[in-house]
Design a protein around this motif. Sequence first.
Motif, short mmCIF file in Angstrom:
data_model
loop_
_atom_site.label_atom_id
_atom_site.label_comp_id
_atom_site.label_asym_id
_atom_site.label_seq_id
_atom_site.Cartn_x
_atom_site.Cartn_y
_atom_site.Cartn_z
N ILE A 1 0.87 -1.19 0.00
CA ILE A 1 0.00 0.00 0.00
C ILE A 1 0.90 1.24 0.00
O ILE A 1 1.88 1.29 0.75
CB ILE A 1 -0.91 0.00 1.25
N LEU B 1 -12.21 -5.53 -0.20
CA LEU B 1 -11.32 -6.70 -0.30
C LEU B 1 -10.83 -7.15 1.07
O LEU B 1 -10.40 -8.28 1.23
CB LEU B 1 -10.11 -6.38 -1.18
N THR C 1 -2.67 -2.05 -10.88
CA THR C 1 -3.46 -1.23 -9.95
C THR C 1 -2.58 -0.88 -8.75
O THR C 1 -1.56 -1.52 -8.51
CB THR C 1 -4.69 -2.01 -9.46
N PRO D 1 3.82 -2.15 4.08
CA PRO D 1 2.98 -3.21 4.63
C PRO D 1 3.14 -3.19 6.14
O PRO D 1 3.88 -2.36 6.67
CB PRO D 1 3.61 -4.48 4.04
P1 AMP Z 1 -0.45 -5.16 4.52
O1 AMP Z 1 0.30 -4.01 4.01
O2 AMP Z 1 0.32 -6.15 5.25
O3 AMP Z 1 -1.65 -4.67 5.26
O4 AMP Z 1 -1.00 -5.84 3.20
C1 AMP Z 1 -1.53 -5.07 2.15
C2 AMP Z 1 -2.78 -5.71 1.62
O5 AMP Z 1 -3.25 -4.93 0.52
C3 AMP Z 1 -2.52 -7.10 1.07
O6 AMP Z 1 -3.59 -7.95 1.43
C4 AMP Z 1 -2.49 -6.85 -0.43
O7 AMP Z 1 -2.81 -8.01 -1.14
C5 AMP Z 1 -3.50 -5.73 -0.59
N1 AMP Z 1 -3.25 -4.93 -1.80
C6 AMP Z 1 -2.29 -3.99 -1.97
N2 AMP Z 1 -2.32 -3.49 -3.23
C7 AMP Z 1 -3.31 -4.13 -3.88
C8 AMP Z 1 -3.83 -4.07 -5.21
N3 AMP Z 1 -3.31 -3.25 -6.12
N4 AMP Z 1 -4.85 -4.89 -5.53
C9 AMP Z 1 -5.39 -5.73 -4.60
N5 AMP Z 1 -4.94 -5.83 -3.32
C10 AMP Z 1 -3.92 -5.04 -2.97
#
Ligand code: AMP
Length: 348
Positions: free
Chosen positions: A66, A195, A118, A143
């Motif tokens: 993120i 999600l 994305t 993360p």
């Molecule tokens: P964390 O930073 O540990 O909270 O994990 C980040 C979460 O965001 C994970 O579950 C990723 O799979 C999800 N995530 C981040 N970017 C995307 C994206 N472009 N599309 C879908 N899920 C995302």
Amino acid sequence: MKTVIEDMCSGVDEEAIARAGSILKQGGLVAFPTETVYGLGADALDAEASARIYAAKGRPSDNPLIIHIADWEAINYIVEEIPEQAKKLADEYWPGPLTMIFRKSKAVPLATTGGLQTVAVRMPDHEVARALIRAGGGYVAAPSANTSGRPSPTKASHVVEDMDGKIEMIIDGGEVGIGIESTIIDFTEEIPTILRPGYINQEMIARVIGNVRTDRGLIADNSEVKPKAPGMKYRHYAPRAELFIVEGQEKQVRDKINELVREAAAQGKKPGIIATEESMGFYECQMVKSIGTRTEEITISRHLFGILREFDNSDISVIYSEAFETPNMGQAIMNRLIKAAGHQIIRV
Ligand code: AMP
Ligand code: MG
């Protein structure tokens, strides 16, 4: 590597933030507090810096990061377009525990998005986090600051457990407020789709934008429906001990847990219990921990990951937890707890 720890429990230390900002600008890693959990930050526009996050966490490289921003205007550089409904949500809940997914611009390296076109964006509601983001150039990929698979960190000491010697700096901002990660909503779908559940629940989103749905991969109990957020498919938050959730009427749950504890002890296991202030006194077990109070659900979300880590630091071999279907955050809390339990639920 020597990890420097900076204390900002009582507010932003401008000089230390400047040092943290230059670490980020040089491709280094800084862990920092947010209102949800501690993040492990790197310059989001630097592919090599992002790669270091994956290495430090042992995170699968298809699990996107993120990007954290501190100011609304910053978003234009990293996304293709922002739907009206997303602007409305930002108006209402940013800064705050909400992550939104858009189509990415060319400025964002694929190393940061796990190869996706994305990008996930969030503006955290924490003054230390925002000061760091600005000092680091405006775009911080982060993360949660735990080793992949372990419970997310809600105190700086948790980050030290997992990251000491692997990253340049840890900023200590004390215990976080919410304790579970942000809600994620995907705006690249026809209908905006949640999600990952979090503090901002479906009702709070629907109130602002109307139509919103929840990813089937989140609701489905089987593994055939793949969740759309890559990270949601991995085993997460797993404590070292085996964890069971006991669900049902209050009285039956307490009786069942007491029975399970007796059985486990008879088999030579070391049982522990996750209870609440309200139920603590009803258990016979030596190792009962209170997660918080049911009258204030934020106390439950705040202490969930910390309590799992406390059990990790004990000799407990099996944990029985009550279920926490609280009114507003119940879905988010149970999503994390069920993952931690590897879906082992006992219904009474
Ligand atoms: P964390 O930073 O540990 O909270 O994990 C980040 C979460 O965001 C994970 O579950 C990723 O799979 C999800 N995530 C981040 N970017 C995307 C994206 N472009 N599309 C879908 N899920 C995302
Ligand atoms: Mg995480």
